[in-house]
Design an enzyme around this catalytic site. Structure first.
Site, PDB file in Angstrom:
ATOM      1  N   ASP A   9      26.993  36.097  27.317  1.00  0.00           N
ATOM      2  CA  ASP A   9      28.339  35.554  27.340  1.00  0.00           C
ATOM      3  C   ASP A   9      28.899  35.915  28.731  1.00  0.00           C
ATOM      4  O   ASP A   9      28.388  36.837  29.377  1.00  0.00           O
ATOM      5  CB  ASP A   9      29.144  36.230  26.226  1.00  0.00           C
ATOM      6  CG  ASP A   9      30.598  35.889  26.282  1.00  0.00           C
ATOM      7  OD1 ASP A   9      30.918  34.710  26.210  1.00  0.00           O
ATOM      8  OD2 ASP A   9      31.420  36.822  26.416  1.00  0.00           O
ATOM      9  N   ASP A  11      32.749  35.771  30.024  1.00  0.00           N
ATOM     10  CA  ASP A  11      34.035  36.471  30.024  1.00  0.00           C
ATOM     11  C   ASP A  11      33.970  37.696  29.098  1.00  0.00           C
ATOM     12  O   ASP A  11      33.732  37.555  27.894  1.00  0.00           O
ATOM     13  CB  ASP A  11      35.114  35.481  29.529  1.00  0.00           C
ATOM     14  CG  ASP A  11      36.440  36.143  29.240  1.00  0.00           C
ATOM     15  OD1 ASP A  11      36.910  36.923  30.074  1.00  0.00           O
ATOM     16  OD2 ASP A  11      36.998  35.877  28.159  1.00  0.00           O
ATOM     17  N   SER A 116      33.369  28.736  28.295  1.00  0.00           N
ATOM     18  CA  SER A 116      34.264  28.314  29.379  1.00  0.00           C
ATOM     19  C   SER A 116      33.766  27.104  30.153  1.00  0.00           C
ATOM     20  O   SER A 116      32.596  26.992  30.482  1.00  0.00           O
ATOM     21  CB  SER A 116      34.461  29.473  30.357  1.00  0.00           C
ATOM     22  OG  SER A 116      35.265  29.042  31.438  1.00  0.00           O
TER      23      SER A 116
HETATM   24  P1  B16 Z   1      38.076  27.788  29.670  1.00  0.00           P
HETATM   25  P2  B16 Z   1      33.298  33.234  27.106  1.00  0.00           P
HETATM   26  C1  B16 Z   1      35.659  32.016  26.822  1.00  0.00           C
HETATM   27  O1  B16 Z   1      34.637  32.541  27.658  1.00  0.00           O
HETATM   28  C2  B16 Z   1      36.858  32.952  26.838  1.00  0.00           C
HETATM   29  O2  B16 Z   1      36.510  34.193  26.232  1.00  0.00           O
HETATM   30  C3  B16 Z   1      37.983  32.328  26.061  1.00  0.00           C
HETATM   31  O3  B16 Z   1      39.114  33.180  26.093  1.00  0.00           O
HETATM   32  C4  B16 Z   1      38.328  30.966  26.682  1.00  0.00           C
HETATM   33  O4  B16 Z   1      39.368  30.331  25.966  1.00  0.00           O
HETATM   34  C5  B16 Z   1      37.067  30.091  26.662  1.00  0.00           C
HETATM   35  O5  B16 Z   1      36.024  30.760  27.378  1.00  0.00           O
HETATM   36  C6  B16 Z   1      37.301  28.746  27.297  1.00  0.00           C
HETATM   37  O6  B16 Z   1      37.553  28.933  28.669  1.00  0.00           O
HETATM   38  O7  B16 Z   1      39.502  27.566  29.382  1.00  0.00           O
HETATM   39  O8  B16 Z   1      37.810  28.387  31.048  1.00  0.00           O
HETATM   40  O9  B16 Z   1      37.208  26.566  29.423  1.00  0.00           O
HETATM   41  O10 B16 Z   1      33.714  34.571  26.557  1.00  0.00           O
HETATM   42  O11 B16 Z   1      32.669  32.320  26.066  1.00  0.00           O
HETATM   43  O12 B16 Z   1      32.462  33.366  28.363  1.00  0.00           O
HETATM   44 MG    MG Z   2      33.383  36.666  25.960  1.00  0.00          MG
END
Ligand code: B16
Ligand code: MG
Length: 212
Positions: A9, A11, A116
């Site tokens: 993952d 974030d 993301s």
């Molecule tokens: P975006 P991950 C996620 O990343 C985040 O944890 C989450 O808070 C966010 O809403 C999601 O990505 C979408 O991100 O707005 O940049 O498309 O933890 O799956 O790496």
């Molecule tokens: Mg994450």
């Protein structure tokens, strides 16, 4: 070796963009007069942008059209992208960097499995633009975590069966996604509060022992 591939993952695992998500959502929540704090922000880990906004709107007494929702989530993303410009290779810790290189030396395939849509930009900012063998992110999925799609695609991008992959996650939704996809999972940070994980990591470098 217990595994042939590790799917990370992004974030909360490779880097800490969570603080930028918080600031960007806080900007939108303040504009709408909605209460928002770190505890609510924790519920947004691994959850898609629109689903995150729906969670924030639980405390909104008004009504909102789909068009307005798109406007506010777009605004959040613009604020978030501006904050991401502050990132540099200094935001990648030595521990994460050295562990990634050692896992590669051990012969493991390394992939990203992130919800993301900004994953590639973040990896570039960190100096990891070309590092991973595959990137599965918010741009190549229809269903976000806890659906397993993002990890199942990452496994197929590196040509490995799910049972040979280990997922590393900081979110409960991510652990659920890994399990639903038939993969083992290692919890780090916030996800250690859940008992779903195959492994609980005290530190990122502990991964070297877990995969051996
Ligand atoms: P975006 P991950 C996620 O990343 C985040 O944890 C989450 O808070 C966010 O809403 C999601 O990505 C979408 O991100 O707005 O940049 O498309 O933890 O799956 O790496
Ligand atoms: Mg994450």
């Amino acid at each position: 070796m217990k595994y042939k591939a590790v799917i990370f993952d992004l974030d909360g695992v490779i880097c800490h963009t969570d603080k930028y998500h918080y600031q960007a959502w806080k900007h939108v929540a303040d504009e709408l007069g909605i209460y928002f704090d770190e505890t609510i922000n924790n519920r947004l880990r691994g959850v898609s942008r629109m689903e995150s906004f729906e969670i924030i709107l639980e405390r909104y007494s008004g009504t909102m059209t789909e068009e307005e929702k798109i406007r506010y989530t777009t605004e959040k993303n613009e604020v978030y992208k501006e904050l991401l410009k502050n990132m540099s290779p200094d935001d990648l810790t030595d521990e994460v960097k050295e562990t990634l290189y050692e896992l590669r030396k051990m012969g493991l395939k390394l992939a990203i499995g992130s919800s993301s849509k900004n994953a590639r930009f973040i990896l570039e900012r960190l100096g990891l633009g070309d590092f991973f063998d595959a990137i599965s992110d918010g741009n190549n999925i229809t269903n976000s975590k806890p659906d397993p799609e993002v990890f199942v695609k990452a496994a197929s991008f590196v040509g490995e069966e799910p049972q040979n992959c280990l997922v590393v996650e900081d979110a409960k939704a991510g652990l659920q996604a890994a399990i639903a996809g038939g993969m083992d999972c290692a919890a780090i940070g916030d996800a250690c509060e859940s008992d779903l994980a195959t492994w609980k990591l005290d530190s990122f470098e502990m991964l070297k022992k877990v995969v051996a």
